[in-house]
Design a protein around this motif. Sequence first.
Motif, PDB file in Angstrom:
ATOM      1  N   ASN B  70       0.787  -1.229   0.000  1.00 31.53           N
ATOM      2  CA  ASN B  70       0.000   0.000   0.000  1.00 31.53           C
ATOM      3  C   ASN B  70       0.825   1.288   0.000  1.00 31.53           C
ATOM      4  O   ASN B  70       0.326   2.323  -0.393  1.00 31.53           O
ATOM      5  CB  ASN B  70      -0.954   0.003   1.188  1.00 31.53           C
ATOM      6  N   LEU B  71       2.051   1.207   0.478  1.00 33.01           N
ATOM      7  CA  LEU B  71       2.874   2.418   0.482  1.00 33.01           C
ATOM      8  C   LEU B  71       4.153   2.178  -0.325  1.00 33.01           C
ATOM      9  O   LEU B  71       5.251   2.473   0.151  1.00 33.01           O
ATOM     10  CB  LEU B  71       3.227   2.817   1.922  1.00 33.01           C
ATOM     11  N   THR B  94       4.768  11.865  -1.356  1.00 38.40           N
ATOM     12  CA  THR B  94       4.241  10.561  -1.791  1.00 38.40           C
ATOM     13  C   THR B  94       3.386   9.932  -0.689  1.00 38.40           C
ATOM     14  O   THR B  94       2.382   9.278  -0.964  1.00 38.40           O
ATOM     15  CB  THR B  94       5.376   9.579  -2.140  1.00 38.40           C
ATOM     16  N   GLU B  98      -0.243   8.511  -1.244  1.00 38.95           N
ATOM     17  CA  GLU B  98      -0.583   7.107  -1.002  1.00 38.95           C
ATOM     18  C   GLU B  98      -1.611   6.954   0.119  1.00 38.95           C
ATOM     19  O   GLU B  98      -2.398   6.009   0.119  1.00 38.95           O
ATOM     20  CB  GLU B  98       0.682   6.306  -0.720  1.00 38.95           C
TER      21      GLU B  98
END
Lengths: 302, 421
Positions: B70-71, B94, B98
Amino acid sequence: MALPTYASPLERVWYYTFRGICGLIFLFLIMPILIIMPLSFNVEPYFSFTEGMLSLDPDAYSLRWYRDILENGMANPAAMGGEWWSDMWNNAQWVRAIRNSFYIGFFATLISTVLGTIAALGLSRPNMPYRNLIMGILISPMIVPLIISAAAMYFFYSSAGLAQTDLGVILAHAVLGTPFVVITVTATLVGFDHSLTRAAASMGASPPRTFFKVILPLITPGVISGALFAFITSFDEVVAVLFLGGLEQRTIPRQMWSGIREQISPTILAVATLLVLISIALLTVLELLRRRNERIRGMTPQ
Amino acid sequence: MANVADTMPDPMTGEDGIPLKTKLRIAERRNRIKAALLVLPLFAFILVTFLVPIGQMLYRSVENNIIADNLPRTIELLSEWDGNNLPPEPVFETMVAELKIARETKEIGKIGKRLNYEMSGMLSLFKKSGRKVRKLETGPYKEALIKIDKDWGDPEVWATIKQVSDRITGSYYLAAVDLKRSPQGEIVAQPDYKQIYVSLFIKTLWISLLVTMTCILLGFPVSFLLSNLPMRTSNLLMILVLLPFWTSLLVRTTSWIALLQSEGMINDLLVTIGFIGDDERLKMMFNQTGTIIAMTHILLPFMILPLYSVMKTISPSYVRAARSLGANPFTAFWRIYFPQTLPGIGAGSILVFILSIGYYITPALVGGQDGQLISNLIAYHMQSSLNWGLAAALGSILLAGVLVLYMIYNKIVGIDNMKLG
């Protein structure tokens, strides 16, 4: 182990003390099972003997908890005749649990007995490769702690869409029951006289015919006792049902589990009494099978 | 006879000219395949419905995909960060992007939960930030995130995220033995209030040992009596051992509740005979005592049955010989009889011990707070806290212990000799 006539006083004392100790241990083993039987006829909703029960007053005893097995959860226990029966059959919690237990137990036993017996036939052949390793794997479900098996099956069966279905619980119980079938049938085959199958073959019987006419009748006691073990495993199993089963798959032990945790009532004692009677019946069947097995093999109890 | 030998071709062949040796080998191989084919259906069944799930569970104890999935870009950028000060602006940018995606896909709670195992406060940090980053359109993101929650200004938070980014992790195993990895990457002890697992493992082993010892103490005299009585009497007494063995576990647990609870029969009896007062009823249930008593009762037949079958084979002439040579009854028993029962004691003990370290039902019902064993905690993490990784790690450790004991059992007794009923 009779006491010899020349025993010294000390030996005499020890002899009776020892028997006394053994008596107490037997009491420890059997008393918890016997004590619940009279308690289940208690008219009061308690888990202990009332004064009336101790003085054998007939009014202190009742069948209300047995009635409760049938009526608990019914929509309308006051109805009469056919309506009462169908209501009881479909809605009563315990009746549903009993039906589930027999249904799941029957199919789980069927799967484990068939697969287990065939595997035992292979395992007891002299030329089975990697025998010990395979045997170890086949009986591993008996060794792995239930909580681990149940947790593992929960993850897997959930992802396969089998959690909270009858099939999921049946498969889980079948896995847990197979080791018992494998062990008992293999043990029966140890004493099996292989010249009988050779005799059948030399007289022209095909392998399936030999199996059904010669092998199967001889190993039937082992197969049946294996099947009984598998059935009781499923019948008594609660951890896998806790993890895998939903409301629809509640079995007797699962119902007892929530009974003990949530609303403890002597109905549990009534169910427990019935279960003890079932285990007495099972024990009797097993004993008869064992005797038959010994008779067939020409061994008589000394 | 010599004529026959002369006419036989060399090497010996059957009618069809194939050497007998080859024919035998073919026949043997065919038999091996036949035997294996018979075992195959059950093997496949156990493999699919049991071994694969167990393997999957073992994998779950090291699996760690949630952060990496997910990251991904944040982690990539974090890998270049030295870990001393706060990460540079692009990392924050980011992360915000995310976080927005994770909120859309509803994964943000899982990310927060996973990080919360390593550092408390992470779940609320991620939930709170997830709600607020929606409005964040322009930078600088660093200040904006720290404004949402000042924890984002803590380098340890970033170090923790960096640390759990690997797809395979040993952190569940570390947690299962009360250790953790500090943000600096060293293995350190958990804070005191979180150290429960090692002591629980020890308690489980201790209770199992106690139960095993009690079973030996109670099982030995009974087996001795049973194996020395005439067959007819001992068969009758055997029913007293086999009936409990065949009775449902929950039935037996229920009756122990009826017997041991403070309003139960044993307390009632003691009060009636005046042994204790009505206000000093003994507390025997919902603690360790209850667990030990009920487990001993349930496992005692597993000790008696193997012990009985070993004692049955011991010939009485050895003890008689010892007595006639002048040994007193105790010496004859201790030096001659007892050593011969050791295989039975060994087999029974390992069986009882294996069964009791994995026990779940009885401690859960009669153990109260104090009598819980490791299995109960596995069930708790499975069903209530939903920390499945930790449950799997605890389960794997337990499984490893049981398998070692099982191998010892197999060495001593052999699985083939296991008898039932």
